[in-house]
Enzyme design. Structure first.
Site, short mmCIF file in Angstrom:
data_model
loop_
_atom_site.label_atom_id
_atom_site.label_comp_id
_atom_site.label_asym_id
_atom_site.label_seq_id
_atom_site.Cartn_x
_atom_site.Cartn_y
_atom_site.Cartn_z
N TYR A 57 -14.78 -12.05 0.89
CA TYR A 57 -15.54 -10.82 0.65
C TYR A 57 -16.79 -11.09 -0.19
CZ TYR A 57 -11.64 -8.12 2.53
OH TYR A 57 -10.69 -7.60 3.35
N ARG A 96 -7.20 11.40 -5.39
CA ARG A 96 -8.45 10.68 -5.14
C ARG A 96 -9.64 11.63 -5.14
NH1 ARG A 96 -10.53 7.52 0.06
NH2 ARG A 96 -10.45 9.68 0.77
N ARG A 106 0.82 -1.23 0.00
CA ARG A 106 0.00 0.00 0.00
C ARG A 106 0.85 1.27 0.00
NH1 ARG A 106 -5.45 -0.73 2.60
NH2 ARG A 106 -6.03 -2.74 1.77
N ASP A 132 -7.07 -2.73 -6.68
CA ASP A 132 -7.52 -3.38 -5.46
C ASP A 132 -7.76 -4.85 -5.76
OD1 ASP A 132 -8.49 -2.44 -2.63
OD2 ASP A 132 -9.78 -4.08 -3.24
N ARG A 137 -3.35 6.60 1.47
CA ARG A 137 -3.85 7.80 2.15
C ARG A 137 -2.87 8.53 3.06
NH1 ARG A 137 -9.00 4.78 4.26
NH2 ARG A 137 -7.34 3.22 4.23
O1 CP3 Z 1 0.16 -1.64 -2.43
C1 CP3 Z 1 -0.28 -0.78 -3.18
O2 CP3 Z 1 0.10 0.43 -3.15
C2 CP3 Z 1 -1.27 -1.17 -4.27
C3 CP3 Z 1 -2.62 -0.91 -3.96
C4 CP3 Z 1 -3.48 -1.86 -3.13
C5 CP3 Z 1 -4.70 -1.41 -2.57
N1 CP3 Z 1 -5.35 -2.49 -2.04
C6 CP3 Z 1 -5.18 -0.02 -2.62
C7 CP3 Z 1 -6.20 0.40 -1.63
C8 CP3 Z 1 -3.36 -3.22 -2.84
C9 CP3 Z 1 -2.22 -4.19 -3.15
C10 CP3 Z 1 -4.55 -3.61 -2.17
C11 CP3 Z 1 -4.83 -5.00 -1.74
C12 CP3 Z 1 -6.01 -5.26 -0.92
N2 CP3 Z 1 -7.24 -4.67 -0.96
C13 CP3 Z 1 -6.08 -6.31 0.04
C14 CP3 Z 1 -4.98 -7.29 0.35
C15 CP3 Z 1 -3.94 -6.71 1.22
C16 CP3 Z 1 -4.40 -6.38 2.59
O3 CP3 Z 1 -4.42 -5.17 2.89
O4 CP3 Z 1 -4.74 -7.29 3.33
C17 CP3 Z 1 -7.37 -6.28 0.61
C18 CP3 Z 1 -7.89 -7.20 1.70
C19 CP3 Z 1 -8.10 -5.26 -0.05
C20 CP3 Z 1 -9.52 -4.88 0.15
C21 CP3 Z 1 -9.63 -3.51 0.64
N3 CP3 Z 1 -9.42 -2.38 -0.13
C22 CP3 Z 1 -9.92 -3.08 1.95
C23 CP3 Z 1 -10.21 -4.03 3.13
C24 CP3 Z 1 -9.91 -1.69 1.94
C25 CP3 Z 1 -10.29 -0.79 3.07
C26 CP3 Z 1 -9.24 -0.75 4.10
C27 CP3 Z 1 -8.62 0.61 4.15
O5 CP3 Z 1 -7.40 0.70 4.27
O6 CP3 Z 1 -9.41 1.58 4.08
C28 CP3 Z 1 -9.55 -1.27 0.65
C29 CP3 Z 1 -9.39 0.12 0.20
C30 CP3 Z 1 -8.05 0.48 -0.39
N4 CP3 Z 1 -7.33 -0.27 -1.26
C31 CP3 Z 1 -7.37 1.72 -0.18
C32 CP3 Z 1 -6.20 1.67 -0.96
C33 CP3 Z 1 -5.18 2.75 -1.15
C34 CP3 Z 1 -7.88 2.89 0.67
C35 CP3 Z 1 -9.10 3.42 0.01
C36 CP3 Z 1 -9.16 4.92 -0.04
O7 CP3 Z 1 -8.31 5.56 -0.69
O8 CP3 Z 1 -10.15 5.42 0.51
#
Ligand code: CP3
Length: 352
Positions: free
Chosen positions: A153, A39, A26, A76, A30
C-alpha cells in the site's frame, strides 16, 4: 485477571478445549447496522479508528450480539504508514489511499519507524479501554499488517489488482524495497509489543498480499520479514503466554515454511483443505480458518453443511480456531453470523 473464557488462547496453544472457539475477521464492520451508526457519529472510518471511546464501542458490538470467543481491537493495518506521515484517507467506496505514497528514492531513505507510544497512542488507548470493558470475559486480539503487505500500500498508494508498482520495484530496485521492509519490520515489532503491553492477549499478522508473489520472492520479501517480526515479539506478558497468528492469503503452497518461523498458529484462506493442512503442519502449529466468507451470503442449511465439512476435515484434535478464510463481507445478513456461531458451538463438542 484470569480469563473466564480462554478457549481461544488454549486452542492457539494446541491445548484441550471443550469446543472449537470462533471469532471472525472484520467481525466489527459494515454488516452490522450499529457499526454503521457509530461510524456516522464519528464522521468517517478513520475518525472512528482514531477515537478510542468509539473504537472501543464498535469493538464490543459483535460481542454484544454473538457468543464469540474473542474480541479484536478495532483499527486498521494502515495506521502504521499513516503514522509514518504518508497521509491515509478513505475515498468513498474506493478503499484506502495515501496522499504521499513512496515514490522518490529520498522519500524511501527518509522513512523511519514511528514511536507507537506517541504516534499510535490512540490504538494503545483503545486496547487498554477494551481490555477494561471486557473484564476478562474473552481475550483481546491485537494485530498488524505484515511488513510486505504494508509496503504494497505504501508504494502503490492504494489497493491494486496487480500491485504493478511494488512488483516493478521488487525486480528493478530490490535494495529500495528491502529498505522499506526493514523499516516496516521495526515498526511492526514496536507496534505489536506496545499492543501487548497495553493488554492484547494474542496477536495476528495479516499478510494479505504475500500470496501474489513468486515462490522465491515470497520467501525473500515477505516471509523473511514476518519471521523477523515473530522473533522480535514479546511471547509472554506478566507471566502469561501471548500466542501469535500468521495469516498469508494465498499462502497454501507455503504452509510448512510459514509454520517454521516460530508462530503459534497459521491462518488459512478457503482455498486449502484444512484436513490436509493439519496433516502438513498440525503437529507444529494451531490452524485458524477456513470458511469461505461467501458461505455467509447463503442460507442456514448451506452454512451448517459447510461448517460441518470444515470441522469434520479438521477432525478430533485440539488446535483449531474456527474463522473465515478472509474478512466478512459487508453484505452478510447478521442472522447468518448467529447461525454460524451456533452451528460451530453445537457441532464442535463432538471433536473434543
Ligand atoms: O477484524 C476486525 O474486526 C478488526 C478490524 C480490521 C479492519 N481492517 C477494519 C476495517 C482489521 C483487522 C483490518 C485489517 C486490514 N485492513 C487488512 C488485512 C486484512 C484483509 O482484509 O486483508 C487490510 C488489507 C486492510 C486495509 C483496508 N482497510 C482495506 C483494503 C479497506 C477497504 C476494504 C473494505 O472492506 O472497504 C479497509 C477499510 C476497513 N477496515 C473497514 C473496516 C471495518 C471498512 C471501512 C468502513 O467502515 O467504511
Amino acid at each position: 485477571m484470569k480469563l473466564k473464557n480462554d478457549t481461544l488462547i488454549r486452542a492457539l496453544l494446541r491445548q484441550p478445549t471443550p469446543y472449537t472457539p470462533i471469532w471472525l475477521m472484520r467481525q466489527a464492520g459494515r454488516y452490522l447496522p450499529e457499526y454503521n451508526q457509530t461510524r456516522t457519529r464519528a464522521g468517517s472510518f478513520l475518525a472512528l479508528c482514531k477515537n478510542p471511546d468509539l473504537a472501543t464501542e464498535v469493538t464490543l458490538q459483535p460481542l454484544a450480539r454473538y457468543p464469540l470467543d474473542a474480541a479484536i481491537v478495532f483499527s486498521d493495518i494502515l495506521t502504521i504508514p499513516d503514522a509514518m506521515g504518508l497521509g491515509l484517507y478513505f475515498a468513498d467506496g474506493e478503499g484506502p489511499k495515501f496522499e504521499r505514497p513512496l515514490r522518490a528514492e529520498w522519500e524511501i531513505r527518509d522513512l523511519t519507524a514511528p514511536d507507537p507510544t506517541t504516534h499510535l497512542r490512540y490504538v494503545l488507548d483503545t486496547v487498554s479501554q477494551v481490555r477494561r470493558a471486557l473484564a476478562g470475559s474473552v481475550p483481546l486480539i491485537g494485530f498488524s499488517g505484515s511488513p510486505f503487505t504494508l509496503a504494497c500500500y505504501m508504494v502503490e498508494g492504494q489497493a491494486s489488482s496487480d500491485f504493478a508498482a511494488v512488483k516493478s520495484m521488487l525486480y528493478q530496485r530490490p535494495d529500495l524495497l528491502h529498505h522499506i521492509l526493514a523499516v516496516n519490520t521495526n515498526a511492526v515489532i514496536a507496534y505489536l509489543n506496545a499492543q501487548i503491553e497495553a493488554g492484547a492477549q494474542a496477536v495476528m499478522i495479516f499478510d494479505t498480499w504475500g500470496g501474489m508473489l513468486s515462490h522465491a520472492a515470497f520467501r525473500e520479501f515477505s516471509l523473511a520479514y514476518t519471521a523477523r517480526v515473530i522473533a522480535g515479539l514479546k511471547h509472554e506478558h506478566e507471566g502469561v503466554r501471548v500466542p501469535s497468528i500468521v495469516f498469508t492469503k494465498g499462502g497454501g503452497g507455503w504452509l510448512e515454511r510459514i509454520a517454521a518461523i516460530g508462530c503459534d498458529a497459521v491462518g488459512l484462506d478457503w482455498m486449502v483443505d484444512i484436513g490436509e493442512a493439519r496433516t502438513r503442519i498440525g503437529a507444529r502449529v494451531a490452524l485458524q480458518g477456513n470458511l469461505d466468507p461467501a458461505v455467509l451470503l447463503s442460507t442456514p442449511e448451506v452454512i451448517r453443511r459447510e461448517c460441518g465439512v470444515i470441522l469434520e476435515r479438521y477432525g478430533r484434535n485440539n488446535g483449531h480456531v474456527f474463522n473465515l478464510g478472509h474478512g466478512i463481507s459487508q453484505h452478510t445478513p447478521p442472522e447468518n453470523v448467529a447461525t454460524l456461531i451456533e452451528t460451530v458451538r453445537g457441532l464442535s463438542g463432538d471433536y473434543h
